[in-house]
Write a protein that holds these residues in place. Structure first.
Motif, mmCIF file in Angstrom:
data_model
loop_
_atom_site.group_PDB
_atom_site.id
_atom_site.type_symbol
_atom_site.label_atom_id
_atom_site.label_comp_id
_atom_site.label_asym_id
_atom_site.label_seq_id
_atom_site.Cartn_x
_atom_site.Cartn_y
_atom_site.Cartn_z
ATOM 1 N N TRP A 56 0.836 -1.194 0.000
ATOM 2 C CA TRP A 56 0.000 0.000 0.000
ATOM 3 C C TRP A 56 0.880 1.257 0.000
ATOM 4 N N ALA A 57 1.921 1.257 0.850
ATOM 5 C CA ALA A 57 2.803 2.424 0.950
ATOM 6 C C ALA A 57 3.518 2.680 -0.379
ATOM 7 N N SER A 58 3.981 1.630 -1.021
ATOM 8 C CA SER A 58 4.688 1.824 -2.289
ATOM 9 C C SER A 58 3.721 2.332 -3.362
ATOM 10 N N GLU A 59 2.464 1.893 -3.313
ATOM 11 C CA GLU A 59 1.469 2.417 -4.261
ATOM 12 C C GLU A 59 1.213 3.895 -4.003
ATOM 13 N N GLN A 60 1.167 4.302 -2.725
ATOM 14 C CA GLN A 60 0.948 5.715 -2.392
ATOM 15 C C GLN A 60 2.109 6.566 -2.900
ATOM 16 N N ARG A 95 4.320 10.383 -6.885
ATOM 17 C CA ARG A 95 5.315 10.717 -7.933
ATOM 18 C C ARG A 95 4.617 11.047 -9.251
ATOM 19 N N ASN A 96 3.566 10.304 -9.554
ATOM 20 C CA ASN A 96 2.848 10.516 -10.812
ATOM 21 C C ASN A 96 2.091 11.841 -10.819
ATOM 22 N N GLU A 97 1.689 12.307 -9.632
ATOM 23 C CA GLU A 97 0.940 13.564 -9.559
ATOM 24 C C GLU A 97 1.852 14.773 -9.726
#
Length: 60
Positions: free
Chosen positions: A48-52, A57-59
């Motif tokens: 979950w943390a790596s997805e956040q 980063r993408n934003e």
């Protein structure tokens, strides 16, 4: 040598498997379950943390 009935065969097989691979005591089973659950929760949290982080980063 007489043929074993399926029931006798299963009883002998279970008896043998219990001797070669004895079941751990209940408190050991509980400890292993707790360890497994904690490890799984940590892994789910890391995922979950790596997805956040990836989303942040993408934003940018």
């Amino acid at each position: 040598m007489s043929e074993l009935t399926p029931k006798q065969y299963m009883e002998q097989w279970l008896d043998l498997s219990n001797k070669t691979n004895p079941k751990p005591p209940p408190e050991e089973i509980e400890r292993r379950k707790k360890e497994y659950r904690a490890k799984r929760r940590r892994e789910e949290w890391r995922q979950w943390a790596s997805e956040q982080i990836e989303e942040a980063r993408n934003e940018e």
